[in-house]
Design a protein around this motif. Structure first.
Motif, mmCIF file in Angstrom:
data_model
loop_
_atom_site.group_PDB
_atom_site.id
_atom_site.type_symbol
_atom_site.label_atom_id
_atom_site.label_comp_id
_atom_site.label_asym_id
_atom_site.label_seq_id
_atom_site.Cartn_x
_atom_site.Cartn_y
_atom_site.Cartn_z
ATOM 1 N N UNK A 1 -28.786 -1.687 18.696
ATOM 2 C CA UNK A 1 -27.870 -0.912 19.525
ATOM 3 C C UNK A 1 -28.615 0.203 20.250
ATOM 4 N N UNK A 2 -28.103 0.640 21.419
ATOM 5 C CA UNK A 2 -28.710 1.782 22.124
ATOM 6 C C UNK A 2 -28.521 3.066 21.328
ATOM 7 N N UNK A 3 -29.332 4.096 21.640
ATOM 8 C CA UNK A 3 -29.345 5.319 20.835
ATOM 9 C C UNK A 3 -27.989 6.010 20.807
ATOM 10 N N UNK A 4 -27.226 5.951 21.922
ATOM 11 C CA UNK A 4 -25.919 6.604 21.930
ATOM 12 C C UNK A 4 -24.973 5.954 20.924
ATOM 13 N N UNK A 5 -25.049 4.631 20.796
ATOM 14 C CA UNK A 5 -24.221 3.918 19.825
ATOM 15 C C UNK A 5 -24.723 4.196 18.409
ATOM 16 N N UNK A 6 -26.039 4.255 18.240
ATOM 17 C CA UNK A 6 -26.625 4.551 16.926
ATOM 18 C C UNK A 6 -26.120 5.896 16.419
ATOM 19 N N UNK A 7 -26.067 6.889 17.293
ATOM 20 C CA UNK A 7 -25.608 8.216 16.883
ATOM 21 C C UNK A 7 -24.154 8.181 16.417
#
Length: 382
Positions: free
Chosen positions: A69-75
């Motif tokens: 997943x992209x970092x925004x989703x990871x957060x």
């Protein structure tokens, strides 16, 4: 159909894939990377028994979601995992801190754990916090300095420039176009617009007072970064005070926002009145001072005394701003009665995003109508 299956999960939701057929003519299942993504989602969103209390398993899961997943989703997934699965204890382990994706919410969680954090985890936590702070400074510092410097310059304009060199000819001509004489092809300047002598001394006092209650975690992080940026400007005298039932002056740590953040203590009660009383003592030039209270306004102290102090500051000429939050989330839960009482004395209370804060500072320095600024820039206010 594949996306719906990933969103809704397995079990009863398997039927969502009935429109897709596998090689054998039956419903198509998730294969390869899709199946791995589904397991990572299921671990958090209550579909497969959770992650358990195993640090190695959580560390592997953190690595998996950063892969898929992209970092925004990871957060978002990290934040949900901490809240849903109660993983805060595991964040005290250095190997966990090295695996997570740093963001403002994670910093807030670490600050809340600061006092119980073992020494072996503290350096990893400090490195993570510093990474987030540096990213925020990169994103916000230049915009803030430009907005504040521009506002100070604009507020220093004069209609009585002392020297010809101080006249702003472009603005002077624009201001006098009505005095244009066609027969002489000339503008008669009945009103001059110029620059006051640039002041090298402090032009504004700024006092930031930050509520440390647990709900204000993101606001504490952003406020500390903005405080450090403002403190780096010689034209401002910046003070930063944090409070719960006690008041702590962290002004001497503004040169290092990471140390400043670790000097805070999230959680506990709230005594806004005591904090305002302390901040009043920091203000030496009321007419050139800006007091910014960042709080959800749930007062555990003496409410009427708190309101009386704010009214006294306004009457003395201090520009008072109340931010219910300084974060990306918008308006939080807050005390509507106190917000309404403040608005009645000309002090609007509203939530402000970090991206809007530099312009808010500029509007305040220029003494624009903050209520009108809020109407134009903020979708939700008290």
């Amino acid at each position: 159909m594949r996306r719906w299956r990933l969103v809704l999960g397995g079990g009863e939701a398997d039927g969502i894939c009935s429109g897709l057929q596998g090689a054998d003519g039956g419903p198509a299942g998730l294969q390869g990377t899709d199946a791995d993504m589904d397991r990572a989602l299921a671990a958090v969103y209550d579909r497969a028994g959770g992650l358990g209390a195993s640090a190695p398993r959580v560390a592997r899961w953190l690595g998996d979601i950063r892969t898929y997943f992209p970092s925004t989703v990871v957060q978002v997934m990290q934040k949900d995992a901490i809240q849903r699965l109660n993983l805060t204890r595991l964040l005290l382990e250095p190997e966990m801190l090295e695996a997570v994706e740093p963001d403002v919410h994670l910093v807030g969680t670490l600050l809340a754990l600061n006092k119980v954090m073992p020494d072996q985890a503290r350096e990893s936590a400090r490195a993570l916090v510093r990474k987030v702070v540096q990213e925020l400074e990169r994103r916000l510092a230049q915009k803030t300095r430009a907005a504040v410097t521009g506002a100070l310059d604009r507020s220093a304009r004069t209609h009585r420039p002392k020297r010809v060199a101080d006249i702003d000819w472009d603005r002077t001509i624009r201001a006098n176009l009505k005095n244009y004489l066609p027969d002489r092809n000339t503008v008669v300047p009945s009103r001059l617009v110029g620059y006051a002598r640039r002041q090298r001394s402090v032009q504004r006092e700024v006092v930031l007072s930050i509520d440390q209650s647990g709900s204000m975690a993101a606001s504490v992080v952003y406020s500390s970064v903005f405080g450090a940026v403002l403190a780096s400007m010689r034209s401002l005298k910046t003070s930063l005070v944090v409070f719960d039932t006690a008041v702590v002056d962290l002004t001497d740590q503004l040169h290092d926002p990471v140390e400043l953040l670790f000097g805070t203590q999230l959680g506990g009660g709230t005594d806004i009145n005591r904090a305002i009383a302390y901040c009043q003592g920091l203000i030496t030039r009321p007419a050139n001072s800006i007091f910014i209270l960042i709080s959800d306004l749930y007062e555990g102290g003496v409410r009427q005394e708190m309101l009386r102090r704010v009214a006294s500051m306004v009457q003395a000429g201090v520009q008072v701003i109340v931010l219910l939050a300084l974060s990306d989330e918008g308006a939080p839960f807050y005390d509507h009665e106190n917000a309404a009482a403040l608005a009645a004395m000309g002090v609007p209370a509203f939530a402000c995003t970090p991206d809007a804060f530099p312009d808010l500072m500029a509007a305040t320095i220029e003494r624009r109508d903050i209520a009108q600024w809020v109407e134009r820039h903020i979708s939700t206010k008290a």
